[in-house]
Design an enzyme around this catalytic site. Structure first.
Site, mmCIF file in Angstrom:
data_model
loop_
_atom_site.group_PDB
_atom_site.id
_atom_site.type_symbol
_atom_site.label_atom_id
_atom_site.label_comp_id
_atom_site.label_asym_id
_atom_site.label_seq_id
_atom_site.Cartn_x
_atom_site.Cartn_y
_atom_site.Cartn_z
ATOM 1 N N ASP A 105 -4.847 40.193 33.393
ATOM 2 C CA ASP A 105 -4.391 40.726 32.103
ATOM 3 C C ASP A 105 -3.005 40.207 31.771
ATOM 4 O O ASP A 105 -2.477 39.334 32.448
ATOM 5 C CB ASP A 105 -4.485 42.247 32.095
ATOM 6 C CG ASP A 105 -3.839 42.848 33.323
ATOM 7 O OD1 ASP A 105 -2.687 42.495 33.601
ATOM 8 O OD2 ASP A 105 -4.517 43.651 34.013
ATOM 9 N N LYS A 149 -4.984 43.983 27.863
ATOM 10 C CA LYS A 149 -4.301 45.220 28.170
ATOM 11 C C LYS A 149 -2.803 45.180 27.886
ATOM 12 O O LYS A 149 -1.998 44.805 28.718
ATOM 13 C CB LYS A 149 -4.524 45.640 29.615
ATOM 14 C CG LYS A 149 -4.605 47.174 29.719
ATOM 15 C CD LYS A 149 -4.571 47.587 31.135
ATOM 16 C CE LYS A 149 -5.978 47.823 31.628
ATOM 17 N NZ LYS A 149 -5.989 48.389 32.975
ATOM 18 N N MET A 161 6.520 51.244 31.193
ATOM 19 C CA MET A 161 5.897 51.325 29.865
ATOM 20 C C MET A 161 6.684 52.218 28.918
ATOM 21 O O MET A 161 6.112 53.026 28.189
ATOM 22 C CB MET A 161 4.443 51.852 29.979
ATOM 23 C CG MET A 161 3.548 50.916 30.743
ATOM 24 S SD MET A 161 1.901 51.561 31.030
ATOM 25 C CE MET A 161 2.133 52.561 32.480
#
Ligand code: SAH
Length: 464
Positions: free
Chosen positions: A251, A273, A386
């Protein structure tokens, strides 16, 4: 790619060297070692070349070069110190489609000669495309030192067994490759490296006799952490598996430099992703892993960082376990460790932080909110994965729950890669700094007094 690498079979083929000096001699030795019929055109020869001619190892034409001389030769090397003659050789070859090399003149080369590690039949050719020949030689010296001599023997013994292996496995290419992977990585290899040819041969034969298609056919999934992006930070295990895989699922977090290291002919499947943009929904990735393994493939699921840290690795192997697919998990350096080391911010430090917490800043509707009151200990470092998009809310919540507004904060983008970028501020200034510096994912936020250490400990110049 500036040059296409290939190995030429020059046995019983005619080659030509124009020139009779020391450089021509070096090239002549090399070409003769490759079994070519060598023709040398030069008015005069250095002593050793003259000796070769006297012994009929080469054919010598004692005059200056004429354009038609190149006819009938596979490759031509011009090694005179006369640029006009070299040019003539080049043009003559170009007109007739013959491979030509003018020594030390890349513009007049249709092929270049690499630096070489020769453990025939094993050969490793190294080239910098003519940009830095000395670097190629340095790399060659390293490989020479590192590569055991026995590998040449092993390659030869494997060659002797090729027909038998083909006979046994027929068209089942995968079983054949599996056999070689097992055989060349096992006791036979150890014997060959120890210089025991007889033992190595026996061991190869025993392995072949015992192997059957079914046992070589079983697929498996390797869930592998690829680290934070810098290929140097891969584990040996990760690299070995990358070289072995039939198919690789990767990814966004897996950097191109790392993908480069995957076996050339492995199938690559991008499963995407980013925070909100999944090329394949997680459930489909899980199912695909099961399907590929059931087809008998060696499947590599490459994940950024560590597979078990905010990587959903657990979900992927749960499905494998439920379906009885054999799997293995290989840890990787999680990006918190990468960012911490490469930004000079120790996550714990006796004077500043006794503990560290990893949290995710990503939150979808319906998911549990972070336990803010538990994140207020000033002696604890928080690493937020994140968190770029949610940074304003995160900073606001931390302050609302009791972290002081001047708590030091760093954000490290693309840690450990050449694009690493670090911005340092406080809980109150960070959202603004992120915007001003144009910080984008992947980036990690580090909160706590340890951030002040970056002043002294940041060892890597990165863009700010
Ligand atoms: N399993 C991964 C984390 C996956 S979650 C690991 O162990 O690192 C994805 C988040 O990881 C990104 O949003 C970012 O916060 C972080 N991340 C991954 N690679 C990074 C890198 N090179 N630099 C900074 N952050 C990174």
């Amino acid at each position: 790619m500036d040059y296409f690498p290939l190995f030429l079979d020059l046995h019983q083929q005619r080659s030509l060297i124009v020139g009779g000096g020391e450089v021509a001699l070096r090239k002549a030795r090399m070409l003769l070692a490759a079994g070519t019929q060598l023709h040398v055109i030069a008015p005069d020869l250095v002593a050793e070349l003259a000796q070769f001619a006297a012994e009929d190892k080469i054919m010598h034409t004692a005059r200056t070069f004429l354009a038609d001389d190149v006819i009938g030769h596979r490759v031509v090397i011009a090694a005179t110190n006369d640029r006009a003659v070299n040019r003539l050789v080049f043009d003559a070859c170009e007109q007739r489609g013959i491979l030509v090399n003018v020594v030390d003149d890349p513009a007049l080369c249709r092929f270049i000669v690499p630096s070489m590690v020769d453990r025939s039949p094993l050969q490793i050719a190294i080239s910098t495309g003519g940009q830095a020949p000395v670097l190629a030689r340095l790399i060659r010296a390293r490989i020479e030192a590192w590569l055991p001599h026995g590998y040449g023997t092993l390659a030869r013994l494997a060659g002797n067994l090729r027909d038998a292996v083909k006979q046994k496995f027929g068209d089942d290419e995968r079983a054949r490759r599996r056999f070689w992977e097992v055989a060349l990585d096992g006791p036979a290899a150890e014997r060959a490296l120890a210089g025991d040819e007889v033992g190595a041969t026996q061991s190869l034969q025993t392995t072949l006799a015992a192997a059957d298609s079914a046992s070589l056919q079983q697929g498996a999934v390797y869930l592998v952490g690829a680290g934070p992006g810098n290929p140097d930070l891969l584990t040996f295990r990760a690299l070995r598996l990358m070289q072995k895989a039939d198919v690789v699922l990767y990814d966004n977090l897996v950097s191109p430099a790392i993908l480069e290291l995957v076996r050339r002919d492995a199938e690559r499947i991008y499963v995407g992703k980013k925070a909100d943009n999944h090329a394949l929904p997680q459930e489909e990735i899980n199912r695909l892993l099961v399907k590929l393994a059931q087809q008998g493939k060696t499947v590599l699921r490459l994940k950024g960082g560590d597979p078990f840290i905010f990587g959903r690795g657990g979900e992927e192997i749960e499905e494998l376990a439920e379906n009885g697919v054999s799997f293995e998990v290989v840890p990787g350096i999680t990006s918190a460790a990468g960012a911490s080391c490469y930004a000079g911010i120790p996550l714990t430090h006796r004077d500043y932080a006794q503990s560290v917490t990893f949290v995710t800043g990503h939150r979808r509707a319906g998911e549990i909110e972070l336990d803010w009151p538990r994140l207020t200990n000033p002696n604890e470092t928080i690493v937020i994965y994140m968190g770029v998009k949610q940074a304003p809310r995160i900073c606001e919540q931390l302050i609302a729950h009791g972290r002081t507004a001047d708590t030091p904060v760093a954000i490290v983008q693309q840690a450990t890669t050449p694009q690493q970028k670090t911005v340092i501020g406080t809980l109150s200034t960070l959202p603004h700094l992120i915007e001003a510096a144009g910080i984008k994912p992947p980036a990690l936020i580090i909160v706590g007094n340890v951030v002040t250490l970056a002043d002294k400990l940041a060892w890597r110049k990165s863009q700010a």
